[in-house]
Scaffold this motif. Structure first.
Motif, mmCIF file in Angstrom:
data_model
loop_
_atom_site.group_PDB
_atom_site.id
_atom_site.type_symbol
_atom_site.label_atom_id
_atom_site.label_comp_id
_atom_site.label_asym_id
_atom_site.label_seq_id
_atom_site.Cartn_x
_atom_site.Cartn_y
_atom_site.Cartn_z
ATOM 1 N N ASN A 27 0.831 -1.213 0.000
ATOM 2 C CA ASN A 27 0.000 0.000 0.000
ATOM 3 C C ASN A 27 0.861 1.256 0.000
ATOM 4 N N ALA A 28 1.872 1.271 0.870
ATOM 5 C CA ALA A 28 2.722 2.463 0.988
ATOM 6 C C ALA A 28 3.461 2.713 -0.324
ATOM 7 N N GLY A 29 3.950 1.641 -0.945
ATOM 8 C CA GLY A 29 4.676 1.772 -2.206
ATOM 9 C C GLY A 29 3.760 2.306 -3.301
ATOM 10 N N LYS A 30 2.556 1.778 -3.323
ATOM 11 C CA LYS A 30 1.606 2.176 -4.363
ATOM 12 C C LYS A 30 1.257 3.669 -4.260
ATOM 13 N N ILE A 31 0.987 4.104 -3.043
ATOM 14 C CA ILE A 31 0.626 5.516 -2.844
ATOM 15 C C ILE A 31 1.831 6.411 -3.166
ATOM 16 N N TYR A 37 7.195 9.182 -6.254
ATOM 17 C CA TYR A 37 8.379 8.841 -5.462
ATOM 18 C C TYR A 37 8.983 7.600 -6.102
ATOM 19 N N GLU A 38 10.303 7.528 -6.099
ATOM 20 C CA GLU A 38 10.979 6.360 -6.668
ATOM 21 C C GLU A 38 11.600 5.530 -5.568
ATOM 22 N N ARG A 39 11.615 4.224 -5.763
ATOM 23 C CA ARG A 39 12.202 3.371 -4.734
ATOM 24 C C ARG A 39 13.719 3.472 -4.750
ATOM 25 N N ILE A 40 14.321 3.457 -3.582
ATOM 26 C CA ILE A 40 15.779 3.398 -3.500
ATOM 27 C C ILE A 40 16.146 2.307 -2.494
ATOM 28 N N VAL A 41 17.188 1.539 -2.839
ATOM 29 C CA VAL A 41 17.646 0.480 -1.940
ATOM 30 C C VAL A 41 19.085 0.785 -1.571
ATOM 31 N N THR A 42 19.350 0.998 -0.317
ATOM 32 C CA THR A 42 20.727 1.247 0.117
ATOM 33 C C THR A 42 21.208 0.025 0.910
ATOM 34 N N PRO A 43 22.540 -0.129 1.032
ATOM 35 C CA PRO A 43 23.040 -1.310 1.752
ATOM 36 C C PRO A 43 22.632 -1.293 3.225
ATOM 37 N N ILE A 44 22.573 -2.476 3.795
ATOM 38 C CA ILE A 44 22.253 -2.585 5.219
ATOM 39 C C ILE A 44 23.462 -2.169 6.061
ATOM 40 N N ILE A 45 24.665 -2.385 5.533
ATOM 41 C CA ILE A 45 25.860 -1.920 6.255
ATOM 42 C C ILE A 45 26.354 -0.616 5.645
ATOM 43 N N LYS A 149 -2.844 8.935 3.879
ATOM 44 C CA LYS A 149 -3.478 8.026 2.898
ATOM 45 C C LYS A 149 -3.141 6.569 3.223
ATOM 46 N N LEU A 150 -1.897 6.341 3.647
ATOM 47 C CA LEU A 150 -1.494 4.971 3.993
ATOM 48 C C LEU A 150 -2.376 4.455 5.146
ATOM 49 N N ILE A 151 -2.551 5.298 6.141
ATOM 50 C CA ILE A 151 -3.358 4.898 7.296
ATOM 51 C C ILE A 151 -4.809 4.635 6.883
ATOM 52 N N GLU A 152 -5.316 5.485 5.998
ATOM 53 C CA GLU A 152 -6.693 5.262 5.498
ATOM 54 C C GLU A 152 -6.784 3.951 4.719
#
Ligand code: ATP
Ligand code: MG
Length: 418
Positions: A27-31, A37-45, A149-152
């Motif tokens: 849901n959060a990604g869709k909204i 907004y674009e997804r970004i993935v950063t390293p865990i370390i 919106k996410l909460i709704e």
């Protein structure tokens, strides 16, 4: 042998917990994508510096919660405790300043060595978003709009309220902090141990203390509103007006401060109405000095992070999505097991149905297993039927059987179950 368990403060996600986790992220990604907004993935370390430089030595995270280690190459490494500093680091490392899209969302595990308790894990999941390079109060409005919106979308609006505050700009905040310190010094003897330290290091955090005596003293403390300069006041008023205009209900809480040092102007939290101690599910605000403190350009930002496990616990009693349907594929003899894969070839693209191949046991055993896993029905592959190009469909609800042509199985399942 001793039974192995998860490390204290961590947990395995499966079945319902995982279903909720995925639903919240979806849901959060869709909204967020809907608002570009674009997804970004950063390293865990990350290098420990990424967090020390941004969060400030006096924050809870840096002073006591980081999982830090020196690796074999003598580098100081930290398991990320939060996402904002990492995303800001990525902005700098990849020179993303010039990108037209300065809006990112992320999700994944975060690590903090806290005292494990309900709503407080050592490895937990966050979904967060960041809007960089826009100092208009409307970007604060936008990120709050998305959180709302996410909460709704999760149907939990009746359990949650939005609280907002302003921390003013740097000038206003410094004057305020001086006066706050003067006030708390008068009560130094009665403050908790943690707050005595905060008095010297990070006086704003006393307002946020969970200690009951601290809370009582904080009631009489000066409030930020009396120290705001015109710029800070205007920014805050504009934000409040825009939320009212959009009918996003909020409460002002002048004791709301963020735990991290880099925030200014807007601070907000979505909190549950329950008396639970860990009742903040989404927290965010504006962080104008952050990117610069990492050695990047002086660009501003605003964003929030949501605690997925805390949101999940609100969904506990709400079955908002039907479980996936399961259809069993059963052959009458082991020689025909492989044929099941060929049937599956035609069906594999159906996303909301799971097909369970039953690969061993007698026919009777397979049928009883299919019932046990709550299949809605079964595709039965029989010797005689195969010869004439047919399959048997057995509906487990009605108990009825019928013949379906192999080449029509896809249409058959689609019309019944999609
Ligand atoms: P708190 O006051 O509860 O310690 P925080 O200020 O440390 O919160 P943030 O760093 O703003 O929290 O993190 C954003 C959100 O992530 C929180 O509102 C919460 O929902 C979630 N969160 C933070 N720490 C934990 C944790 N240890 N376990 C589970 N969720 C967490
Ligand atoms: Mg914390």
């Amino acid at each position: 042998m001793e039974k192995l368990n998860t490390i204290k403060g961590t947990k395995d996600l499966f079945e319902k917990d995982l279903l909720y986790h995925d639903e919240i992220i979806a849901n959060a990604g869709k909204i967020s994508r809907c608002l570009n907004y674009e997804r970004i993935v950063t390293p865990i370390i990350e290098s420990t510096n990424v967090f020390v430089r941004t969060l400030g030595k006096t924050s809870d995270i840096i002073s006591k919660e980081m999982y830090t280690f020196i690796d074999q190459g003598k580098d100081e490494i930290t398991l990320r405790p939060e996402g904002t500093a990492a995303v800001a680091r990525a902005l700098i490392s990849n020179s993303l300043y010039e990108n037209t899209c300065q809006k990112y969302y992320y999700f994944g595990p975060m690590f903090r060595r806290e005292k494990p308790q309900s709503g407080r894990l050592r490895q937990f999941n966050q979904f967060g978003l960041e809007y960089f390079n826009q100092d208009n109060f409307l970007s604060d409005t936008e990120v709050i709009f998305i959180a709302n919106k996410l909460i709704e979308s999760l149907n939990i609006n009746d359990q949650v309220v939005l609280q907002i505050n302003t921390l003013g700009n740097r000038v206003s905040r410094e004057t305020y902090k001086e006066n706050l310190k003067k006030y708390f010094l008068k009560y130094k003897q009665d403050l908790s141990h943690d707050s005595k330290v905060r008095l010297e290091m990070n006086v704003l955090r006393i307002l946020d203390s969970k200690d009951s005596k601290d809370k009582e003293i904080a009631l009489g403390a000066p409030i930020i509103m009396d120290y705001l300069d015109l710029e800070s006041k205007t920014f805050y008023e504009n934000l409040k007006n825009s939320l009212e205009e959009l009918k996003i209900k909020f409460y002002e809480n002048n004791n709301l401060v963020r735990g991290l040092d880099y925030y200014n102007h807007t601070a907000f939290e979505f909190v549950t109405k329950s008396e639970k101690r860990q009742n903040t599910i989404i927290a965010g605000g504006r962080y104008n000095g952050l990117v610069k403190s990492l050695g990047g350009k002086d660009i501003c930002g605003v964003g929030w992070a949501a605690g997925i496990e805390r949101i999940s616990s609100l969904l506990e009693d709400k079955l908002f999505r039907q479980k996936k349907k399961i259809i069993s594929i059963i052959s009458t003899s082991d020689e025909l097991n492989l044929f099941g894969f060929k049937i599956l070839d035609k069906l594999i693209e159906m996303t909301n149905i799971s097909f369970n191949l039953h690969l061993s046991g007698t026919f009777k055993k397979k049928i009883s297993k299919a019932n046990k896993i709550n299949s809605v029905g079964s595709i039965i592959i029989g010797d005689d039927e195969i010869k004439s190009g047919d399959l048997i469909w057995k509906d487990f609800q009605t108990g009825k059987q019928e013949l379906v042509k192999i080449k029509e199985i896809q249409t058959f399942i689609t019309t019944r179950f999609l």
